[in-house]
Design a protein around this motif. Structure first.
Motif, PDB file in Angstrom:
ATOM      1  N   LEU A 175     -10.226  45.488  43.386  1.00 12.51           N
ATOM      2  CA  LEU A 175      -9.308  44.462  42.894  1.00 12.51           C
ATOM      3  C   LEU A 175      -9.109  44.590  41.384  1.00 12.51           C
ATOM      4  N   GLU A 176     -10.188  44.863  40.660  1.00 11.75           N
ATOM      5  CA  GLU A 176     -10.064  45.078  39.218  1.00 11.75           C
ATOM      6  C   GLU A 176      -9.209  46.309  38.925  1.00 11.75           C
ATOM      7  N   LEU A 177      -9.368  47.339  39.760  1.00  8.78           N
ATOM      8  CA  LEU A 177      -8.563  48.549  39.588  1.00  8.78           C
ATOM      9  C   LEU A 177      -7.075  48.248  39.747  1.00  8.78           C
ATOM     10  N   LEU A 178      -6.731  47.473  40.771  1.00  9.27           N
ATOM     11  CA  LEU A 178      -5.326  47.133  40.999  1.00  9.27           C
ATOM     12  C   LEU A 178      -4.775  46.275  39.863  1.00  9.27           C
ATOM     13  N   ALA A 179      -5.608  45.365  39.344  1.00 12.01           N
ATOM     14  CA  ALA A 179      -5.157  44.539  38.216  1.00 12.01           C
ATOM     15  C   ALA A 179      -4.910  45.403  36.983  1.00 12.01           C
ATOM     16  N   ALA A 180      -5.818  46.345  36.725  1.00 12.89           N
ATOM     17  CA  ALA A 180      -5.630  47.243  35.582  1.00 12.89           C
ATOM     18  C   ALA A 180      -4.384  48.100  35.769  1.00 12.89           C
ATOM     19  N   ASP A 181      -4.162  48.557  36.997  1.00 15.10           N
ATOM     20  CA  ASP A 181      -2.976  49.372  37.271  1.00 15.10           C
ATOM     21  C   ASP A 181      -1.699  48.574  37.066  1.00 15.10           C
ATOM     22  N   SER A 182      -1.712  47.311  37.462  1.00 14.70           N
ATOM     23  CA  SER A 182      -0.528  46.462  37.250  1.00 14.70           C
ATOM     24  C   SER A 182      -0.211  46.341  35.769  1.00 14.70           C
ATOM     25  N   ALA A 183      -1.255  46.208  34.946  1.00 15.06           N
ATOM     26  CA  ALA A 183      -1.035  46.117  33.500  1.00 15.06           C
ATOM     27  C   ALA A 183      -0.458  47.417  32.956  1.00 15.06           C
ATOM     28  N   VAL A 184      -0.962  48.543  33.438  1.00  6.82           N
ATOM     29  CA  VAL A 184      -0.464  49.844  32.977  1.00  6.82           C
ATOM     30  C   VAL A 184       1.001  50.026  33.372  1.00  6.82           C
ATOM     31  N   ARG A 185       1.336  49.675  34.597  1.00 11.14           N
ATOM     32  CA  ARG A 185       2.713  49.840  35.062  1.00 11.14           C
ATOM     33  C   ARG A 185       3.659  48.905  34.320  1.00 11.14           C
ATOM     34  N   ALA A 186       3.220  47.671  34.099  1.00  5.97           N
ATOM     35  CA  ALA A 186       4.060  46.727  33.359  1.00  5.97           C
ATOM     36  C   ALA A 186       4.305  47.229  31.938  1.00  5.97           C
ATOM     37  N   PHE A 187       3.257  47.773  31.316  1.00  6.10           N
ATOM     38  CA  PHE A 187       3.395  48.312  29.962  1.00  6.10           C
ATOM     39  C   PHE A 187       4.398  49.464  29.946  1.00  6.10           C
ATOM     40  N   ALA A 188       4.288  50.363  30.928  1.00  6.74           N
ATOM     41  CA  ALA A 188       5.204  51.506  30.986  1.00  6.74           C
ATOM     42  C   ALA A 188       6.643  51.054  31.223  1.00  6.74           C
ATOM     43  N   MET A 189       6.841  50.068  32.088  1.00  2.00           N
ATOM     44  CA  MET A 189       8.189  49.567  32.359  1.00  2.00           C
ATOM     45  C   MET A 189       8.780  48.907  31.121  1.00  2.00           C
ATOM     46  N   LEU A 190       7.955  48.149  30.394  1.00  2.54           N
ATOM     47  CA  LEU A 190       8.441  47.494  29.182  1.00  2.54           C
ATOM     48  C   LEU A 190       8.786  48.524  28.116  1.00  2.54           C
ATOM     49  N   ALA A 191       7.924  49.532  27.955  1.00  4.19           N
ATOM     50  CA  ALA A 191       8.206  50.577  26.967  1.00  4.19           C
ATOM     51  C   ALA A 191       9.504  51.301  27.301  1.00  4.19           C
ATOM     52  N   ASP A 192       9.726  51.554  28.580  1.00  4.90           N
ATOM     53  CA  ASP A 192      10.956  52.228  28.992  1.00  4.90           C
ATOM     54  C   ASP A 192      12.173  51.345  28.752  1.00  4.90           C
ATOM     55  N   ALA A 193      12.032  50.049  29.033  1.00  2.66           N
ATOM     56  CA  ALA A 193      13.162  49.133  28.854  1.00  2.66           C
ATOM     57  C   ALA A 193      13.551  48.991  27.389  1.00  2.66           C
ATOM     58  N   LEU A 194      12.573  49.102  26.479  1.00  2.00           N
ATOM     59  CA  LEU A 194      12.851  48.951  25.050  1.00  2.00           C
ATOM     60  C   LEU A 194      13.258  50.259  24.387  1.00  2.00           C
ATOM     61  N   ALA A 195      13.154  51.361  25.111  1.00  2.00           N
ATOM     62  CA  ALA A 195      13.482  52.663  24.529  1.00  2.00           C
ATOM     63  C   ALA A 195      14.991  52.847  24.432  1.00  2.00           C
ATOM     64  N   ASP A 196      15.416  53.633  23.448  1.00  2.00           N
ATOM     65  CA  ASP A 196      16.837  53.927  23.282  1.00  2.00           C
ATOM     66  C   ASP A 196      17.370  54.654  24.522  1.00  2.00           C
ATOM     67  N   GLY A 197      18.570  54.291  24.921  1.00  2.00           N
ATOM     68  CA  GLY A 197      19.213  54.954  26.042  1.00  2.00           C
ATOM     69  C   GLY A 197      18.739  54.499  27.402  1.00  2.00           C
ATOM     70  N   HIS A 198      17.959  53.405  27.437  1.00  2.00           N
ATOM     71  CA  HIS A 198      17.431  52.946  28.728  1.00  2.00           C
ATOM     72  C   HIS A 198      18.560  52.651  29.717  1.00  2.00           C
ATOM     73  N   ALA A 199      19.617  52.009  29.236  1.00  2.00           N
ATOM     74  CA  ALA A 199      20.703  51.618  30.138  1.00  2.00           C
ATOM     75  C   ALA A 199      21.452  52.821  30.699  1.00  2.00           C
ATOM     76  N   LEU A 200      21.346  53.969  30.048  1.00  2.00           N
ATOM     77  CA  LEU A 200      22.082  55.152  30.494  1.00  2.00           C
ATOM     78  C   LEU A 200      21.292  55.991  31.491  1.00  2.00           C
TER      79      LEU A 200
END
Length: 431
Positions: free
Chosen positions: A258-283
């Motif tokens: 369960l701790e592993l899944l929680a840590a993975d959720s944080a990693v995935r959320a971080f990656a999604m946020l970084a991608d959303a804030l990156a230049d050219g995300h909408a393209l």
């Protein structure tokens, strides 16, 4: 001059209005109807219309309960004219604001400089009369006339033109400026949003929320405060809380997993946020969904689980431990594309094979090319324990042999010689 802290607006003198009416909106016409039904002498109003039409009304000052202007007679004599309109009481304003905040369409109409009939009708139903009626426009003039004279009549005709352009003039006369109104509507709208969930919980209501019309929600954008600035991207994903407590877990709950899944959720959320804030995300096209096997490899790559959890993931994915380790290495070098190259041996078609051979032929100078043994999309360096794998996207992936197993040795590249040069040659023979 207004010496109080009351809101006031001053409008510059308007040009002559030859060949046009004074009011085209229904609320401007309602204002003139109140004037014409109040005045006792129609000839005085006729003279007032002429003065207004000739542009003899000076700057118009509007404040709660009073509108003022200096009007010139045709002989040049100037008189100050005032028209008084009863302000709404505090209780009437409360009723009006409550009514208007319940329907953002009312707010939208005012912001578009319109006063729809349903707004006036809803206000009247709440006991608030916005438009003047018979006897509501009270005149005061320096010419000392006791009824509407040409000067106050001219002023009223000019105000009708202002009302056509901006119905907030009427609301200011009734006691509130545009800014005051929008601020108070914002407070009431926010209070309704906070109160609504509590009221629904108290009533026990179920089912989908009633919501509001899309056009009304869009129109309310101008009275809402701006959204706060986006927070900066954190330095790293957050750490999940520890589940090691004095209370033991239930029989079918694995705290480590369960701790592993929680840590993975944080990693995935971080990656999604970084991608959303990156230049050219909408393209960029959205990423493809992962298969369960791909997601298991990604999970191990992102979280580095303990030995026990790693064994569970390997068993669930159908891979042996060594196979899972190699798959995770591939993922770290290139994600799903690298994992596909690791897992899949495929036969290039004629065009793909010709392209691969041309790349190999041009990669080394004469006499420097290693001896390669092809097998489908894999070219093994004879006697060196290294291998090139050709991906479906036309890139080359380096591999080396460790303990009798081919494992990924680096990221992909377009140049097979450059890719192979980056591999540390391992001891061992060819496959």
């Amino acid at each position: 001059m207004n010496t109080d802290d009351e809101p006031e607006r001053t409008f510059s003198a308007m040009p002559p209005a030859h060949g046009r009416g004074f009011a085209s909106s229904w609320w401007g016409q309602a204002w003139l109807r109140a004037l014409e039904e109040t005045a006792l002498d129609g000839q005085q109003l006729k003279r007032g219309r002429l003065l207004a039409r000739e542009g003899r009304v000076g700057a118009v000052s509007v404040r709660p309960g009073r509108v003022t202007a200096v009007v010139q007679d045709r002989d040049g004599t100037a008189y100050r004219g005032d028209v008084l309109l009863q302000r709404l009481s505090a209780r009437e304003w409360d009723r009006f604001l409550d009514m208007a905040s319940e329907r953002s369409g009312h707010i939208a109409a005012l912001l578009d400089r319109e006063m729809p009939t349903h707004l006036v009708e809803d206000a009247a139903a709440a006991g608030v009369h916005l438009l003047p009626g018979i006897g509501d426009l009270e005149p005061e003039c320096g010419c000392e006339a006791w009824d509407h004279c040409p000067h106050t009549g001219a002023l009223c005709y000019q105000v009708a033109r202002l009302l056509d352009q901006d119905p907030f003039v009427l609301l200011l006369l009734r006691g509130r400026s545009e800014r005051q109104l929008l601020d108070e509507l914002q407070v009431r709208s926010a209070a309704r949003v906070v109160r609504a969930p509590r009221d629904e919980g108290a009533s026990g209501a179920s089912g989908p929320p009633s919501g509001i019309r899309a056009d009304e929600a869009f129109a309310a954008r101008d009275i809402l405060p701006p959204l706060p600035a986006l927070p900066p991207l954190p330095q790293a994903p957050g750490s999940p809380p520890s589940l090691e407590t004095e209370t033991g877990p239930m029989a079918d709950v694995d705290p480590g997993a369960l701790e592993l899944l929680a840590a993975d959720s944080a990693v995935r959320a971080f990656a999604m946020l970084a991608d959303a804030l990156a230049d050219g995300h909408a393209l960029r096209p959205p990423a493809s969904d992962l298969t369960p096997d791909q997601d298991a490899v990604r999970l191990v790559s992102a979280t580095r689980p303990d030995t026990r959890t790693l064994a569970r993931v390997a068993a669930a994915s159908g891979r042996q431990r060594a196979d899972l380790d190699a798959a995770v290495s591939a993922w770290r070098f290139g994600g799903a594309a690298a994992l596909a190259v690791y897992d899949e041996e495929w036969a290039p078609g004629p065009h793909e094979l010709a392209r691969a051979r041309a790349a190999l032929a041009g990669a080394w100078e004469d006499g420097d090319a290693p001896r390669l043994r092809p097998s489908h999309n894999r070219w093994t360096v004879v006697g060196a324990g290294t291998q090139l794998r050709y991906g479906r996207d036309g890139r080359w992936w380096p591999y080396r042999k460790e303990r009798g197993r081919w494992v990924p040795a680096g990221p992909a590249g377009e140049d097979p010689a450059g890719v192979l040069a980056g591999v540390s040659t391992a001891a061992g023979g060819d496959a």
